[in-house]
Write a protein that holds these residues in place. Structure first.
Motif, PDB file in Angstrom:
ATOM      1  N   ALA A  56       0.644  -1.089   0.093  1.00  0.00           N
ATOM      2  CA  ALA A  56       0.109  -0.021  -0.050  1.00  0.00           C
ATOM      3  C   ALA A  56       0.853   1.247  -0.212  1.00  0.00           C
ATOM      4  CB  ALA A  56      -0.831  -0.108   1.159  1.00  0.00           C
ATOM      5  N   ARG A  57       1.862   1.465   0.665  1.00  0.00           N
ATOM      6  CA  ARG A  57       2.863   2.527   0.683  1.00  0.00           C
ATOM      7  C   ARG A  57       3.404   2.649  -0.796  1.00  0.00           C
ATOM      8  NH1 ARG A  57       6.944   1.335   5.025  1.00  0.00           N
ATOM      9  NH2 ARG A  57       5.148   1.450   6.406  1.00  0.00           N
ATOM     10  N   ALA A  58       3.835   1.652  -1.105  1.00  0.00           N
ATOM     11  CA  ALA A  58       4.503   1.708  -2.320  1.00  0.00           C
ATOM     12  C   ALA A  58       3.623   2.328  -3.622  1.00  0.00           C
ATOM     13  CB  ALA A  58       5.092   0.337  -2.822  1.00  0.00           C
ATOM     14  N   HIS A  59       2.339   1.703  -3.498  1.00  0.00           N
ATOM     15  CA  HIS A  59       1.238   2.642  -4.550  1.00  0.00           C
ATOM     16  C   HIS A  59       1.117   3.949  -4.145  1.00  0.00           C
ATOM     17  CE1 HIS A  59       0.202  -1.652  -5.803  1.00  0.00           C
ATOM     18  NE2 HIS A  59      -0.550  -1.806  -4.748  1.00  0.00           N
ATOM     19  N   VAL A  60       1.083   4.261  -2.756  1.00  0.00           N
ATOM     20  CA  VAL A  60       0.946   5.868  -2.742  1.00  0.00           C
ATOM     21  C   VAL A  60       2.067   6.449  -2.982  1.00  0.00           C
ATOM     22  CG1 VAL A  60       1.104   7.570  -0.668  1.00  0.00           C
ATOM     23  CG2 VAL A  60      -0.305   5.587  -0.286  1.00  0.00           C
ATOM     24  N   GLU A  61       3.459   5.982  -3.198  1.00  0.00           N
ATOM     25  CA  GLU A  61       4.429   6.753  -3.555  1.00  0.00           C
ATOM     26  C   GLU A  61       4.674   6.779  -5.131  1.00  0.00           C
ATOM     27  OE1 GLU A  61       7.650   4.472  -1.845  1.00  0.00           O
ATOM     28  OE2 GLU A  61       7.271   5.231   0.357  1.00  0.00           O
ATOM     29  N   ARG A  62       3.984   5.877  -5.844  1.00  0.00           N
ATOM     30  CA  ARG A  62       4.378   5.729  -7.424  1.00  0.00           C
ATOM     31  C   ARG A  62       2.935   6.070  -8.226  1.00  0.00           C
ATOM     32  NH1 ARG A  62       7.131  -0.053  -6.148  1.00  0.00           N
ATOM     33  NH2 ARG A  62       9.215   0.814  -5.508  1.00  0.00           N
ATOM     34  N   LEU A  63       1.842   5.905  -7.492  1.00  0.00           N
ATOM     35  CA  LEU A  63       0.793   6.132  -8.493  1.00  0.00           C
ATOM     36  C   LEU A  63       0.605   7.426  -9.088  1.00  0.00           C
ATOM     37  CD1 LEU A  63      -1.565   4.705  -9.766  1.00  0.00           C
ATOM     38  CD2 LEU A  63      -2.993   5.354  -7.427  1.00  0.00           C
ATOM     39  N   ASP A  64       0.653   8.536  -8.456  1.00  0.00           N
ATOM     40  CA  ASP A  64       0.800   9.817  -9.250  1.00  0.00           C
ATOM     41  C   ASP A  64       1.502   9.997 -10.357  1.00  0.00           C
ATOM     42  OD1 ASP A  64      -1.615  10.338  -7.350  1.00  0.00           O
ATOM     43  OD2 ASP A  64      -0.428  11.664  -6.168  1.00  0.00           O
ATOM     44  N   LEU A  65       2.631   9.520 -10.009  1.00  0.00           N
ATOM     45  CA  LEU A  65       4.008   9.646 -10.677  1.00  0.00           C
ATOM     46  C   LEU A  65       3.604   8.742 -12.027  1.00  0.00           C
ATOM     47  CD1 LEU A  65       7.021   9.354  -8.532  1.00  0.00           C
ATOM     48  CD2 LEU A  65       6.196  11.498  -9.507  1.00  0.00           C
ATOM     49  N   LEU A  66       2.989   7.682 -12.022  1.00  0.00           N
ATOM     50  CA  LEU A  66       2.691   6.859 -13.301  1.00  0.00           C
ATOM     51  C   LEU A  66       1.667   7.386 -14.045  1.00  0.00           C
ATOM     52  CD1 LEU A  66       3.031   3.199 -12.223  1.00  0.00           C
ATOM     53  CD2 LEU A  66       4.774   4.414 -13.304  1.00  0.00           C
ATOM     54  N   ILE A  67       0.467   8.035 -13.285  1.00  0.00           N
ATOM     55  CA  ILE A  67      -0.405   8.572 -14.133  1.00  0.00           C
ATOM     56  C   ILE A  67       0.140   9.749 -14.775  1.00  0.00           C
ATOM     57  CG2 ILE A  67      -2.698  10.083 -13.782  1.00  0.00           C
ATOM     58  CD1 ILE A  67      -3.209   8.024 -11.206  1.00  0.00           C
ATOM     59  N   ALA A  68       0.834  10.463 -14.213  1.00  0.00           N
ATOM     60  CA  ALA A  68       1.466  11.931 -15.023  1.00  0.00           C
ATOM     61  C   ALA A  68       2.271  11.353 -16.236  1.00  0.00           C
ATOM     62  CB  ALA A  68       2.371  12.642 -13.936  1.00  0.00           C
ATOM     63  N   GLN A  69       3.152  10.312 -15.990  1.00  0.00           N
ATOM     64  CA  GLN A  69       3.738   9.518 -17.214  1.00  0.00           C
ATOM     65  C   GLN A  69       2.966   9.061 -18.261  1.00  0.00           C
ATOM     66  OE1 GLN A  69       6.684   6.167 -15.824  1.00  0.00           O
ATOM     67  NE2 GLN A  69       6.800   5.596 -17.769  1.00  0.00           N
ATOM     68  N   ALA A  70       1.997   8.436 -17.698  1.00  0.00           N
ATOM     69  CA  ALA A  70       1.114   7.939 -18.856  1.00  0.00           C
ATOM     70  C   ALA A  70       0.435   8.995 -19.598  1.00  0.00           C
ATOM     71  CB  ALA A  70      -0.131   6.964 -18.185  1.00  0.00           C
TER      72      ALA A  70
END
Length: 363
Positions: A56-70
């Motif tokens: 869960a912590r890793a999702h919090v750290e990475r999700l916004d960045l992945l959405i912006a990348q996409a």
């Protein structure tokens, strides 16, 4: 039902149900515009399995960045989207909450429809993206947390024919890999170790083989492997013995999957007067040895087999976005109060299986 009519609509898919943080932008003509994914294998490998809090912590750290990348890769703004689809269950509740809340926020801010996707339905509908499979078809869903046979009648319409009464196939692979010190994730490790092994060297059980019904059971096979490994002691780790153990286990699993699937195919042939397409989805579908066994079964029965490419068998954002496209085409959208669900069966009307019913991390 045919595939959705092309209109150029793009859906954002978000997948955080377990240990992959994945995002995808998919257009309804089946074109994947972007699909960044970050796996958490390195974080969980020291523990031999997925640790929910770390995931869960890793999702919090990475999700916004992945959405912006996409969005950058696809050269789109949120205003260009037709909807936002996010896995809402089943899975690890902490991770599901991260992804679903992010999807809700994007939908609310930009006035977009929200589609709360059943993760199992995303797997089930993937062959319609990759192979254009028409309804109805027979689905063998095999992953770390699930082992089911389902008749897929349409979007949101699933009839369960069989399920595991104890362990999921992927979980059994992971546990056997752990017993042999092969590391995590166990499925690919066991498959690799099995190459060059003699599957007939050791006698292993085939639970429920030839029995009525289409249910599965893997706990007895897993226990038999543990007993055999303890009996062999240090010999179990010798290269040839290790290969033989893995080959024998993989062959036993293949025999069980083929037997149960054959029974489900016969059931549907009696029901419809013809054999449906056989679809295999979920992480275990990437196992080439098991895939070969099921391909032979389909050929023997005179039907076709559809298996998504390996990158779409494991958890990914593309399948979630496609499920969103399918549901959006039918007007099936959700409110911002849609809950995250640790358990969410595809066939809610099916009777619970005997026993624990699939004790994997997505059960």
């Amino acid at each position: 039902m045919s595939l959705p009519t092309f209109s150029g609509r793009v859906v954002l898919g978000i997948e955080t149900s377990c240990d992959e943080t994945a995002v995808a932008l998919v257009r309804d003509d089946r074109r994947v515009l972007a699909a960044p994914l970050v796996s958490q294998i390195a974080e969980h490998a020291p523990y031999g399995g997925v640790v929910p809090e770390l995931a869960a912590r890793a999702h919090v750290e990475r999700l916004d960045l992945l959405i912006a990348q996409a969005m950058r890769e696809a050269q789109l703004d949120f205003g260009d989207l037709a909807g936002v689809a996010a896995s809402a269950g089943p899975g690890l509740i902490g991770g599901l909450i991260v992804g679903l809340l992010t999807g809700k926020a994007i939908a609310a801010v930009h006035g977009l429809p929200l589609i709360a996707v059943n993760h199992l339905e995303a797997h089930a509908l993937t062959p319609r993206l990759t192979d254009g499979v028409a309804f109805p078809y027979l689905l063998l869903l095999v992953s770390g947390g699930h082992c089911q046979l389902l008749e897929v009648e349409g979007v949101g319409r699933y009839r369960r024919l069989g399920t595991t009464i104890d362990d999921a196939v992927g979980e059994a692979f992971d546990k056997v890999a752990k017993m042999l010190g092969l590391g995590y994730p166990g499925g690919p490790m066991v498959e690799k170790a099995a190459k060059g092994g003699d599957p007939a060297r050791f006698t292993l059980p085939r639970p429920l083989l030839g029995q009525p019904g289409c249910n599965f059971s893997l706990s007895g096979l897993k226990t038999a492997m543990r007993t055999l490994i303890l009996k062999l002691g240090a010999q179990a780790l010798e290269p040839q013995t290790l290969a033989d153990l893995c080959a024998g286990f993989q062959a036993a699993v293949g025999d069980v999957l083929v037997d149960r699937t054959r029974r489900a195919m016969a059931l549907l042939e009696r029901r419809h007067g013809r054999l449906p397409v056989l679809v295999v989805a979920g992480g275990v579908a990437a196992n080439r040895a098991i895939g070969g066994r099921l391909a032979a079964l389909a050929a023997e029965a005179g039907t076709s087999l559809a298996v998504p490419p390996p990158r779409l068998c494991t958890d990914n954002g593309v399948m979630v976005a496609w499920a969103g496209i399918e549901r959006l085409a039918l007007g099936l959208v959700d409110g911002l109060d849609a809950p995250a669900r640790a358990r969410w069966p595809l066939d809610a009307a099916a009777e619970p299986a005997l026993g624990a019913g699939g004790k994997g991390h997505k059960a």
